[in-house]
Design an enzyme around this catalytic site. Structure first.
Site, mmCIF file in Angstrom:
data_model
loop_
_atom_site.group_PDB
_atom_site.id
_atom_site.type_symbol
_atom_site.label_atom_id
_atom_site.label_comp_id
_atom_site.label_asym_id
_atom_site.label_seq_id
_atom_site.Cartn_x
_atom_site.Cartn_y
_atom_site.Cartn_z
ATOM 1 N N LYS A 267 1.456 8.272 -15.873
ATOM 2 C CA LYS A 267 1.975 9.605 -15.553
ATOM 3 C C LYS A 267 0.801 10.444 -15.107
ATOM 4 C CE LYS A 267 5.950 9.569 -18.570
ATOM 5 N NZ LYS A 267 5.597 8.709 -19.728
ATOM 6 N N ALA B 225 -3.502 4.912 3.164
ATOM 7 C CA ALA B 225 -3.163 3.918 4.185
ATOM 8 C C ALA B 225 -1.676 3.571 4.143
ATOM 9 C CB ALA B 225 -3.989 2.651 3.961
ATOM 10 N N MET C 19 -11.749 2.252 -4.933
ATOM 11 C CA MET C 19 -12.115 3.183 -6.015
ATOM 12 C C MET C 19 -13.540 3.716 -5.831
ATOM 13 S SD MET C 19 -10.460 1.088 -9.197
ATOM 14 C CE MET C 19 -10.778 -0.539 -8.513
ATOM 15 N N PRO D 201 0.787 -1.241 0.000
ATOM 16 C CA PRO D 201 0.000 0.000 0.000
ATOM 17 C C PRO D 201 0.818 1.290 0.000
ATOM 18 C CG PRO D 201 0.062 -0.944 2.181
ATOM 19 C CD PRO D 201 0.782 -1.904 1.308
ATOM 20 N N ASP E 214 3.218 1.625 -11.757
ATOM 21 C CA ASP E 214 2.058 2.512 -11.717
ATOM 22 C C ASP E 214 2.419 3.789 -10.975
ATOM 23 O OD1 ASP E 214 0.569 0.507 -12.834
ATOM 24 O OD2 ASP E 214 -0.162 -0.261 -10.915
ATOM 25 N N GLY F 202 0.575 -1.311 -7.210
ATOM 26 C CA GLY F 202 0.192 -1.002 -5.836
ATOM 27 C C GLY F 202 -0.598 -2.154 -5.224
ATOM 28 N N GLY F 203 -0.416 -2.379 -3.932
ATOM 29 C CA GLY F 203 -1.182 -3.417 -3.231
ATOM 30 C C GLY F 203 -0.861 -4.801 -3.755
ATOM 31 N N ASP F 204 -1.893 -5.537 -4.109
ATOM 32 C CA ASP F 204 -1.742 -6.892 -4.653
ATOM 33 C C ASP F 204 -2.076 -6.856 -6.151
ATOM 34 O OD1 ASP F 204 -1.671 -9.981 -3.992
ATOM 35 O OD2 ASP F 204 -3.324 -9.629 -5.388
HETATM 36 N N1 SAH Z 1 -4.157 -3.549 -6.252
HETATM 37 C C1 SAH Z 1 -4.457 -2.508 -5.296
HETATM 38 C C2 SAH Z 1 -5.744 -1.785 -5.614
HETATM 39 C C3 SAH Z 1 -5.657 -0.987 -6.894
HETATM 40 S S1 SAH Z 1 -7.161 -0.165 -7.286
HETATM 41 C C4 SAH Z 1 -4.489 -3.116 -3.889
HETATM 42 O O1 SAH Z 1 -4.461 -4.341 -3.765
HETATM 43 O O2 SAH Z 1 -4.511 -2.367 -2.923
HETATM 44 C C5 SAH Z 1 -6.813 1.470 -6.694
HETATM 45 C C6 SAH Z 1 -7.602 1.730 -5.432
HETATM 46 O O3 SAH Z 1 -6.996 1.055 -4.338
HETATM 47 C C7 SAH Z 1 -7.654 3.174 -5.011
HETATM 48 O O4 SAH Z 1 -8.663 3.866 -5.715
HETATM 49 C C8 SAH Z 1 -7.993 3.038 -3.547
HETATM 50 O O5 SAH Z 1 -9.364 2.736 -3.387
HETATM 51 C C9 SAH Z 1 -7.199 1.801 -3.162
HETATM 52 N N2 SAH Z 1 -5.874 2.111 -2.579
HETATM 53 C C10 SAH Z 1 -4.672 1.843 -3.117
HETATM 54 N N3 SAH Z 1 -3.682 2.225 -2.272
HETATM 55 C C11 SAH Z 1 -4.291 2.751 -1.187
HETATM 56 C C12 SAH Z 1 -3.826 3.321 0.045
HETATM 57 N N4 SAH Z 1 -2.517 3.423 0.328
HETATM 58 N N5 SAH Z 1 -4.750 3.751 0.922
HETATM 59 C C13 SAH Z 1 -6.064 3.645 0.673
HETATM 60 N N6 SAH Z 1 -6.566 3.118 -0.462
HETATM 61 C C14 SAH Z 1 -5.690 2.687 -1.370
#
Ligand code: SAH
Length: 281
Positions: free
Chosen positions: A81, A223, A194, A36, A59, A112-114
């Site tokens: 970008k 977060a 989102m 995150p 990304d 980002g994230g997973d």
């Molecule tokens: N693959 C990512 C999600 C990508 S979709 C995951 O697993 O987290 C993009 C959305 O993820 C954003 O619109 C928001 O809703 C959420 N998101 C991504 N990073 C975030 C963060 N640090 N804090 C809060 N929401 C986040």
């Protein structure tokens, strides 16, 4: 869709791609979850994949601190970008990573994230498979897990939340296509990715389907980052709470969100200091 055989590496899991470019006919693609935001939340596998990257395709949400973990010789390609609001179409990203791998490079596609949670990782994996390019997926800490941990508000909690559902609030056709009746049942947590711009509509639909307006709701912006912000409200107050949110944010609705601490439980910035202190004692 015709599926061509994928070259498997001899070592399942982490592969440090060895050899020089000259003796490697084909490269490989690594779909890597960057977590995150806080580099502390990267997995070791993600870290190792980054260290072995020839090129990093990333990304906009991935921080510089994480990108800096790749070797300095590795090329960085930003496919989102954000300043110019220009994002490379998904098909172009698929073609790009495949072409780089066919060129013999070890490609880290950093997300980002997973990668498999609202990350379009499935499409990139499919493109690699179709082209016969070796592809590995490295899971990442998804935003919901970091948001819940940071707030001290569990996604499931005995007696308060028996289930958790991750949904997208993205509205491709006017409004999110969700099963409101099932999401409105009590004793479950609904995490909306989102969903900032559709927060009002989501609250309205959930309430109309029977979820109590008094259900606790938590909005978590950025977060795990230094500028993380939490707003604890109720389903009725969700739209108002989402106003003014600029960064990536989650809407989390459910009984156990009442446990949220709006003061950080773990301050991401001081976390390293915390570890250092406990290892000294
Ligand atoms: N693959 C990512 C999600 C990508 S979709 C995951 O697993 O987290 C993009 C959305 O993820 C954003 O619109 C928001 O809703 C959420 N998101 C991504 N990073 C975030 C963060 N640090 N804090 C809060 N929401 C986040």
């Amino acid at each position: 869709m015709a599926r061509q055989p994928v070259r498997r590496s001899s070592k399942p899991g982490l592969v440090v791609v060895g050899g020089t470019r000259a003796n490697r006919a084909l490269g490989a693609v690594w779909l890597v979850g960057a977590g995150p935001g806080d580099p502390d939340l990267l997995t070791f596998r993600a870290f190792n994949a980054l260290r072995a990257a020839d090129v990093v395709v990333h990304d906009g949400l991935v921080s510089d601190e994480i990108l800096d973990l790749a070797p300095s010789r590795a090329r960085r390609i930003n496919v989102a970008k954000r300043k110019s609001r220009h994002t490379l179409p998904q098909d172009d990203i698929n073609q790009l990573i495949v072409a780089l791998a066919l060129d013999g490079l070890n490609v880290v596609r950093l997300k980002g994230g997973d990668p498999f949670l609202f990350g379009r990782g499935g499409e990139e994996l499919a493109a690699c498979r179709e082209a016969g390019v070796e592809c590995h997926v490295v899971p990442g800490v998804t935003a919901a897990l970091a948001a819940s941990a940071g707030a001290g508000a569990p996604l499931t909690h005995r007696g308060a939340a028996q289930a958790v559902t991750f949904v997208t609030g993205h509205a491709a056709h006017g409004e999110p296509d969700l099963d409101w009746v099932s999401l409105a049942r009590p004793n479950q947590t609904v995490v909306v990715y989102m969903g900032v711009s559709t927060a009002g509509l989501i609250a309205e639909r959930l309430t109309a389907a029977g979820r109590a307006g008094s259900t606790p709701a938590l909005v978590v912006e950025n977060a795990s980052r230094a500028d993380e912000r939490r707003i604890l409200t109720t389903l009725s107050g969700l739209a108002e709470a989402a106003q003014g949110v600029k960064g990536p944010a989650l809407l989390m609705v459910g009984e156990s969100m009442a446990m949220a601490d709006t003061v950080p439980v773990i301050d991401p910035i001081s976390q390293t200091a915390l570890f250092e202190r406990s290892s000294r004692s």
